[in-house]
Enzyme design. Structure first.
Site, PDB file in Angstrom:
ATOM      1  N   TRP A 140       0.848  -1.191   0.000  1.00 28.96           N
ATOM      2  CA  TRP A 140       0.000   0.000   0.000  1.00 28.96           C
ATOM      3  C   TRP A 140       0.884   1.241   0.000  1.00 28.96           C
ATOM      4  O   TRP A 140       1.856   1.336   0.753  1.00 28.96           O
ATOM      5  CB  TRP A 140      -0.907  -0.038   1.241  1.00 28.96           C
ATOM      6  CG  TRP A 140      -1.837   1.122   1.383  1.00 28.96           C
ATOM      7  CD1 TRP A 140      -2.607   1.689   0.415  1.00 28.96           C
ATOM      8  CD2 TRP A 140      -2.106   1.851   2.590  1.00 28.96           C
ATOM      9  NE1 TRP A 140      -3.344   2.736   0.943  1.00 28.96           N
ATOM     10  CE2 TRP A 140      -3.057   2.850   2.274  1.00 28.96           C
ATOM     11  CE3 TRP A 140      -1.642   1.752   3.905  1.00 28.96           C
ATOM     12  CZ2 TRP A 140      -3.539   3.746   3.215  1.00 28.96           C
ATOM     13  CZ3 TRP A 140      -2.125   2.636   4.842  1.00 28.96           C
ATOM     14  CH2 TRP A 140      -3.065   3.620   4.499  1.00 28.96           C
ATOM     15  N   ASP A 176      -1.064  -6.088   9.036  1.00 29.52           N
ATOM     16  CA  ASP A 176      -2.011  -5.049   8.648  1.00 29.52           C
ATOM     17  C   ASP A 176      -3.254  -5.776   8.154  1.00 29.52           C
ATOM     18  O   ASP A 176      -3.227  -6.453   7.121  1.00 29.52           O
ATOM     19  CB  ASP A 176      -1.418  -4.164   7.551  1.00 29.52           C
ATOM     20  CG  ASP A 176      -2.338  -2.999   7.184  1.00 29.52           C
ATOM     21  OD1 ASP A 176      -3.428  -2.882   7.780  1.00 29.52           O
ATOM     22  OD2 ASP A 176      -1.962  -2.209   6.300  1.00 29.52           O
ATOM     23  N   LYS A 220     -13.450  -0.847   5.416  1.00 27.22           N
ATOM     24  CA  LYS A 220     -13.960  -1.677   4.316  1.00 27.22           C
ATOM     25  C   LYS A 220     -15.028  -2.651   4.789  1.00 27.22           C
ATOM     26  O   LYS A 220     -16.089  -2.753   4.188  1.00 27.22           O
ATOM     27  CB  LYS A 220     -12.797  -2.448   3.677  1.00 27.22           C
ATOM     28  CG  LYS A 220     -11.618  -1.599   3.218  1.00 27.22           C
ATOM     29  CD  LYS A 220     -11.985  -0.651   2.119  1.00 27.22           C
ATOM     30  CE  LYS A 220     -10.777  -0.034   1.440  1.00 27.22           C
ATOM     31  NZ  LYS A 220      -9.912   0.758   2.313  1.00 27.22           N
TER      32      LYS A 220
END
Length: 422
Positions: A151, A232, A268
């Site tokens: 990311w 993560d 999300k």
């Protein structure tokens, strides 16, 4: 004479005004995803598609607020909560339930009360708290290894936290798959005691995850090299549709005796993008060590933002703590995951039906919101300029941006770009 003096004063004032304090500040580079969105908004073609933004869209391309979230908000409104500050580490009920969701109800550290956990400003805030804590207290090498690619925000977050950032191999361009041999070799070559960042599920940006057997091998290497795993987990439940399956890597590492760090996001999987709800946690040796770690987490957080916002944490906790809402939420997050999986199947089939050159099996084998298509930068540029289809220059697309109304047009554009006919 008076006129001349006044003129000199005016000239001096103008000169001072022209020498702004910030005149030497250079313009920063534009955010690549923001640039995609701006180009999309400026495009007036009705066929335009934006596949750059990492936010879920329903089958009609609209933002989606979960029914379980609406019901949780109704319950909050009816309880008339106050607007007092939360503690530095956030809403205690939320952090307890967030840890339970991630580590599992049967987790040994959870049962022993040895998980230090704090609410954070979504996953980004969790990563920053973790980076700052490790930079200050991790006793070994202050170097973190990120997968290549990762990311885009990982590098600045950890660099600005005071850690040295390095990379390990992850993506194989030739197969558009996982470079597992390169990954293993790089972790084995990493200095003992280094920190390694691992995407728990739905790797961003590739959508390529290790298999459970591969995760077991990674765990063994991390243990052998005495590396420190930092997970993560931004997509728990959103990747496969199962919160347990998506937590396999984290739970396996903990079961094998690893001490871990974990960043969680509820953006999300609950659609709480703008509410900024997350958590950061560390497994510790015992409750006494947990108490010491908690005290230092508070010292890290206090000068950052004092304490986190309340509303999003109340929503997430309302869902996690109510069996009926929790069951509804699990069904909704499974539905979101299944829609994306269906879009992958449809895209793969349509590209093959169009006799698109290349092998497109990676579209189906990848998981989660994003897909690394394998498109080149010139191809993505042509798609934007000639077909009004927008994505990042590296060919990453958000599968959530595809739906029954635009997927065939998208596939036709990709096929034409690959054939050089666009």
């Amino acid at each position: 004479m008076l006129a001349a003096a006044a003129a000199r004063r005016t000239t001096t004032k103008c000169a001072l005004r022209s020498l702004s304090t910030w005149s030497a500040v250079p313009a920063g580079p534009p955010d690549p995803i923001l640039g995609v969105t701006e180009a999309f908004k400026a495009d007036k073609d009705p066929r335009k598609i934006n596949l750059g933004v990492g936010a879920y869209r329903d089958g009609k391309g609209k933002p989606y607020v979960l029914s379980s979230v609406k019901k949780a908000e109704d319950l909050i409104a009816s309880s008339h909560p106050d607007k007092e500050y939360l503690p530095i580490t956030g809403l205690p009920e939320f952090t307890k339930n967030a840890a339970k969701l991630a580590y599992g109800a049967d987790s040994v550290p959870l049962k022993e009360g040895s998980i230090a956990v704090t609410q954070s400003i979504s996953g980004t805030g969790a990563l920053r708290i973790g980076g700052a804590f490790l930079a200050r207290h991790y006793p070994n090498a202050k170097t973190i290894f990120l997968p290549s690619p990762s990311w885009g925000n990982h590098t600045p977050i950890f660099r600005d936290s005071g850690l040295e950032v390095k990379q390990y191999r992850y993506f194989d361009k030739s197969t558009v798959g996982l470079d597992f041999e390169g990954l293993k070799a790089d972790l084995k070559a990493a200095p003992e005691g280094s920190i390694v960042l691992l995407h728990a599920c739905a790797h961003n940006p590739t959508g390529i995850d290790p298999t459970q057997e591969q995760w077991k091998q990674i765990s063994d290497i991390v243990q052998e090299k005495k590396l420190f795993p930092f997970f993560d987990m931004a997509y728990q439940g959103f990747a496969s549709g199962s919160t347990s399956r998506d937590a396999f890597a984290l739970r396996h590492f903990v079961s094998q005796g690893h001490q871990v760090a974990l960043a969680q996001s509820f953006a999300k999987n609950m659609g709480l993008y703008g509410e900024r709800v997350g958590a950061f946690s560390l497994t510790t040796a015992d409750p006494a060590e947990k108490a010491r770690v908690d005290s230092q987490l508070k010292i890290v957080i206090r000068p950052m933002y004092s304490n986190p916002p309340m509303h999003g944490a109340l929503i997430a906790n309302g869902i996690l703590s109510d069996p009926t809402l929790y069951s509804e939420w699990e069904g909704e997050v499974k539905g979101m995951a299944e829609r994306i999986i269906a879009m992958r199947e449809k895209l793969y089939t349509t590209l093959n039906d169009l006799n698109t050159p290349g092998e497109w099996g990676h579209i189906k084998s990848q998981i989660g919101m994003f897909s690394f298509t394998g498109l080149t930068t010139p191809q993505t540029k042509a798609l934007a300029e000639k077909a009004h289809i927008y994505m990042t220059a590296d060919g990453r697309i958000s599968m959530a941006g595809l739906n029954a109304g635009n997927i065939e047009y998208f596939a036709e554009g990709v096929s034409a770009a690959v054939k050089g006919n666009l």
